[in-house]
Design an enzyme around this catalytic site. Structure first.
Site, PDB file in Angstrom:
ATOM      1  N   HIS A  86      -0.632   8.396  -1.658  1.00  0.00           N
ATOM      2  CA  HIS A  86       0.079   9.010  -2.782  1.00  0.00           C
ATOM      3  C   HIS A  86      -0.984   9.557  -3.731  1.00  0.00           C
ATOM      4  O   HIS A  86      -1.823   8.807  -4.217  1.00  0.00           O
ATOM      5  CB  HIS A  86       0.975   7.988  -3.487  1.00  0.00           C
ATOM      6  CG  HIS A  86       2.141   7.555  -2.652  1.00  0.00           C
ATOM      7  ND1 HIS A  86       2.644   6.271  -2.666  1.00  0.00           N
ATOM      8  CD2 HIS A  86       2.910   8.253  -1.772  1.00  0.00           C
ATOM      9  CE1 HIS A  86       3.673   6.195  -1.837  1.00  0.00           C
ATOM     10  NE2 HIS A  86       3.847   7.383  -1.279  1.00  0.00           N
ATOM     11  N   GLU A  89      -1.930   7.817  -6.978  1.00  0.00           N
ATOM     12  CA  GLU A  89      -2.368   6.421  -6.919  1.00  0.00           C
ATOM     13  C   GLU A  89      -3.833   6.433  -6.505  1.00  0.00           C
ATOM     14  O   GLU A  89      -4.172   6.456  -5.322  1.00  0.00           O
ATOM     15  CB  GLU A  89      -1.489   5.630  -5.959  1.00  0.00           C
ATOM     16  CG  GLU A  89      -0.030   5.593  -6.418  1.00  0.00           C
ATOM     17  CD  GLU A  89       0.930   4.964  -5.422  1.00  0.00           C
ATOM     18  OE1 GLU A  89       0.446   4.340  -4.444  1.00  0.00           O
ATOM     19  OE2 GLU A  89       2.150   5.110  -5.605  1.00  0.00           O
ATOM     20  N   HIS A 216      -2.781   1.399  -2.186  1.00  0.00           N
ATOM     21  CA  HIS A 216      -1.833   2.058  -3.091  1.00  0.00           C
ATOM     22  C   HIS A 216      -2.026   1.541  -4.519  1.00  0.00           C
ATOM     23  O   HIS A 216      -2.937   0.761  -4.803  1.00  0.00           O
ATOM     24  CB  HIS A 216      -0.399   1.786  -2.643  1.00  0.00           C
ATOM     25  CG  HIS A 216       0.039   2.596  -1.455  1.00  0.00           C
ATOM     26  ND1 HIS A 216       0.956   3.611  -1.537  1.00  0.00           N
ATOM     27  CD2 HIS A 216      -0.336   2.536  -0.150  1.00  0.00           C
ATOM     28  CE1 HIS A 216       1.136   4.146  -0.337  1.00  0.00           C
ATOM     29  NE2 HIS A 216       0.371   3.503   0.525  1.00  0.00           N
ATOM     30  N   GLU A 305      -1.268  -3.012  -2.806  1.00  0.00           N
ATOM     31  CA  GLU A 305      -0.972  -2.442  -4.126  1.00  0.00           C
ATOM     32  C   GLU A 305      -1.985  -3.052  -5.095  1.00  0.00           C
ATOM     33  O   GLU A 305      -2.024  -4.272  -5.281  1.00  0.00           O
ATOM     34  CB  GLU A 305       0.452  -2.788  -4.544  1.00  0.00           C
ATOM     35  CG  GLU A 305       1.533  -2.321  -3.572  1.00  0.00           C
ATOM     36  CD  GLU A 305       1.875  -0.849  -3.721  1.00  0.00           C
ATOM     37  OE1 GLU A 305       1.374  -0.212  -4.679  1.00  0.00           O
ATOM     38  OE2 GLU A 305       2.640  -0.332  -2.886  1.00  0.00           O
TER      39      GLU A 305
END
Length: 452
Positions: A86, A89, A216, A305
């Site tokens: 992404h 990110e 991410h 994440e």
């Protein structure tokens, strides 16, 4: 300077212009210069290559670390990191640049841990899967309020919702019978995905990756498959474990507990026990990359994440690097667990595509192009079977310890019940192929050229 190749002049210029990696954000040109700089500093253990281009023509660069870059060495596992899927990110992108410089610098300093890692592992680092999206996000920077600006690629597509949906196929097979690994792709899959997705799929089909992490932002948690819920409603959350659920939980915990604060659980207003979560129990998504890796290849991938803020301020980058550095190294080391070995026929020819099954775990892996296989497992005792069409299967009992992987070789005999079969071509899930190689006493010393 007549006679000096233009490519050499470019590399020389880049090496002089690029300063050491600093804790700052890197636009595309900066990223490319940084990768070339690391390669120039450590040319004997790195290779810089690209796997394709983005919608706007930016190269998707990968930096490889190995004691023999560009070569697959028998029984040496392949592992990868993918960042910036992404575009907005961005922390993963910066961490992977820092990691690249760290590996190079520590290897030059003769750090024994890093020496062992690079000498025994082939590491591939893709800092940015979505460079077009990053450039859009970078114009906005960390101060603006557009939370999703730059997330998608230049065609407006979320790349983590763009892989072929193999979960539905697997859930059907699990219920009614059918393959549990290397699920086939639709014939028209290339026309259904974005250029960046297509490049990554072709990449992971070309190399026998064993372990992977996708970096991410927007939360702080280690997320493991499946991402797609077993429930019919695509938006319903439910724990949807893989057959390797305990292994995936262990891999996620390795990262979480080596991380500076992920394991504490409370981050970004959310609570995740041990800092880990099954993807579908958090929220369900279809066509994600980590499920695709598991269902179509031999690769076990988790999603990391890593920051509450998708685009952290520059002054936060050093703290984030220090919080993730040990975890990034420990996760790479996890590729050296379980079992590995060669699958050969009675004439010591390699068998490609032989199926390795573990009793009680409904997910198989296959031997690679050169006959070697890798099966990640937790410590314990297992019944393992190798089988290939036209050969009698062979089953052994093996004990796996907590340290180095146990080497288990299989030599299969031609079955008298079946006629000889024509060797299959390359490709995921193909039938076994025979190939004769000249072998030294230690098969791990025999090396084969990998794809460019």
């Amino acid at each position: 300077m007549p006679g000096i190749p233009s490519a050499f002049l470019l590399l020389l210029l880049l090496s002089r212009l690029v300063a050491p990696v600093t804790f700052r954000h890197h636009r595309y040109d900066d990223l490319v210069r940084t990768l070339y700089k690391v390669h120039n500093q450590c040319p004997d253990i790195t290779r810089l290559y690209h796997i394709g281009r983005s919608v706007k023509g930016r190269y998707l660069y990968v930096l490889e670390f190995s004691d023999h870059p560009g070569i697959h060495e028998l029984l040496e596992p392949e592992v990868k990191y993918v960042g910036n899927m992404h575009g907005n990110e961005v922390l993963g992108r910066e961490l992977l640049l820092q990691l690249s410089e760290f590996l190079c610098e520590e290897f030059r300093n003769r750090n024994q841990r890093i020496l062992r890692l690079i000498q025994g592992t082939r590491i591939h680092i893709l800092p940015s899967m979505n460079p077009d999206g990053y450039e859009v996000a970078a114009v906005q920077g960390p101060n603006a309020s557009g939370y999703l600006v730059g997330r998608n690629n230049a065609n407006g597509v979320d790349l983590n919702r763009n892989f072929p949906d193999l979960n539905t196929y697997f859930y059907y097979n699990e219920k009614y019978g059918g393959p549990n690994h290397h699920l086939p792709l639709p014939d028209n899959w290339k026309s259904q995905v974005e250029p960046e997705t297509r490049a990554v799929i072709q990449w992971i089909r070309s190399l026998n990756f064993v372990l992977s992490a996708n970096l991410h932002g927007g939360a702080v948690v280690a997320n493991y498959p499946y991402d797609k819920s077993l429930l019919r409603s695509p938006h319903r959350t439910s724990n949807s474990p893989t057959p390797d659920d305990q292994l995936f939980q262990t891999l996620a915990k390795v990262y979480s507990y080596a991380h500076g604060w992920m394991h504490q659980g409370w981050n970004c207003g959310d609570y995740f026990p041990d800092g880990i979560t099954n993807g579908a129990s958090w929220y369900s998504l279809s066509k994600g990359m980590q499920d695709f890796n598991y269902l179509h290849t031999n690769c076990f991938e988790i999603t990391l994440e890593l920051s509450c803020n998708k685009f952290p301020r520059q002054e936060e980058l050093q703290r984030e690097w220090l919080g993730n550095r040990e975890a990034l190294i420990q996760f790479l080391e996890q590729v050296h667990r379980g079992i590995k070995g060669m699958v050969l026929d009675e004439n010591s020819n390699n068998l490609t595509g032989a199926v390795i099954s573990v009793s009680g775990i409904n997910h198989d892996v296959t031997s690679g192009e050169h006959g070697d296989y890798f099966r990640l497992l937790l410590p314990g005792t297992y019944i393992v079977t190798a089988k290939a069409p036209g050969y009698d299967p062979k089953t052994v009992t093996v004990t796996v310890g907590p340290a180095e992987p146990t080497q288990v070789n299989f030599q299969l005999s031609r079955s008298t019940a079946y006629p000889a079969q024509k060797a299959a071509g390359r490709g995921q899930g193909s039938r076994p192929k025979q190939s004769r190689i000249t072998r030294k006493k230690d098969p791990a010393t025999k090396r084969h050229r990998g794809p460019a």
